[in-house]
Design an enzyme around this catalytic site. Structure first.
Site, short mmCIF file in Angstrom:
data_model
loop_
_atom_site.label_atom_id
_atom_site.label_comp_id
_atom_site.label_asym_id
_atom_site.label_seq_id
_atom_site.Cartn_x
_atom_site.Cartn_y
_atom_site.Cartn_z
N GLU A 176 0.83 -1.21 0.00
CA GLU A 176 0.00 0.00 0.00
C GLU A 176 0.87 1.26 0.00
OE1 GLU A 176 -3.70 2.21 2.38
OE2 GLU A 176 -2.66 0.51 3.30
N LYS A 213 -2.82 -1.99 -2.81
CA LYS A 213 -3.88 -1.09 -2.36
C LYS A 213 -3.41 0.31 -2.70
CE LYS A 213 -6.78 0.20 1.59
NZ LYS A 213 -7.33 -0.23 2.90
#
Length: 295
Positions: A176, A213
């Site tokens: 992420e 993400k």
């Protein structure tokens, strides 16, 4: 690794619920939920209250595998129970929802326009516990605040380095590298980020499977090469401070990018609501995010 869970993550419709607020973000999450700081005396009471909030969400009849693929848990949540089962077992055994664990320890101070992850000193021990708790995958966050090539390269280098260690331990990591939605020249930062990601993906062994993400990009369909890459199980989007309505609108412009929302998911929920009111708000939230994720 649970191969049934892997196939679900690869192929099924739905989105990922982010229930992983850590010590730093929990007070704000509780305040939005209607529980002020004055309501708890210490950190232990705070975490108990947020676990009760998460338990209420997980047990809701609106929280189902038909629309939710997976849920990301905070470390303390992993070690707590829902009814008589540990949280991950409750999610999978009762709900059919894949359990994922947040493993990062927060962010370093800003440098070169980014915030790298703090070192994860106990990663091996944490992953061993995660295996005992039947966790499928992991998630770790770092943040980009400027279109700085040096900083963005350092972010991606770090994410992939830790990601490889997590793959070696038998998990699917979610990398992420968030681009802050207030980043000046956000589109430029995203262009640098995508190039770095694609360069790193070239170096992965075919058996190394990961997820991403990412912040919903300024340019529609911008991450299609990442989404379609053979090493990438799934690419999901964070809401990043956008409202649920705004997040959903942006998400629909990015086919095959699915949601992994936290604040946008729980928007409108309140501790004072009756179960019927709570379930109705959560159901409407889940349905709107699901629809945006499958378009």
């Amino acid at each position: 690794m649970n191969m049934l869970q892997l196939e679900r993550m690869k192929n099924d419709n739905g989105f990922i619920a982010a229930l992983d607020q850590s010590g730093g973000s929990t007070p704000k999450a509780l305040a939005i939920y209607g529980i002020p700081k004055e309501a708890y005396a210490d950190e232990a009471e705070m975490f108990q209250m947020v676990h009760e909030m998460r338990t209420r969400i997980m047990k809701s009849p609106a929280f189902t595998k038909e629309r939710i693929l997976a849920a990301i848990l905070f470390e303390k949540t992993m070690d707590l129970k829902v009814d008589d089962k540990y949280s991950a077992d409750y999610l999978w055994d009762v709900k059919g929802i894949v359990p994922i664990l947040k493993v990062d320890k927060g962010l370093l101070d800003l440098g070169n326009g980014v915030q790298l992850m703090k070192p994860i000193a106990d990663l091996d021990a944490l992953l061993a516990r995660a295996k005992e708790r039947n966790i499928f995958g992991t998630k770790m966050r770092s943040v980009i605040k400027e279109a700085n090539p040096t900083g963005i390269k350092a972010i991606v280098d770090q994410q992939f380095e830790v990601g490889r260690a997590i793959v070696a331990a038998g998990f699917i990591p979610i990398l992420e590298p968030e681009v802050d939605i207030h980043t000046p020249n956000k589109a430029e930062a995203e262009a640098i980020l995508k190039q770095e990601i694609l360069e790193h993906l070239k170096a992965l062994e075919p058996s190394c499977q990961i997820m991403f993400k990412l912040t919903i990009p300024d340019v529609d369909n911008f991450y299609q090469e990442v989404i379609a890459h053979p090493n990438v199980v799934r690419t999901v989007a964070l809401s990043g401070g956008y409202s649920r309505e705004e997040s959903n609108i942006k998400l629909t412009k990015n086919p095959k990018l699915i949601a992994s929302f936290s604040r946008a998911l729980t928007e409108g929920l309140n501790v004072g609501q009756s179960d019927a009111e709570f379930d109705k708000v959560l159901d409407e939230s889940i349905q709107s995010i699901y629809e945006a994720s499958i378009k």
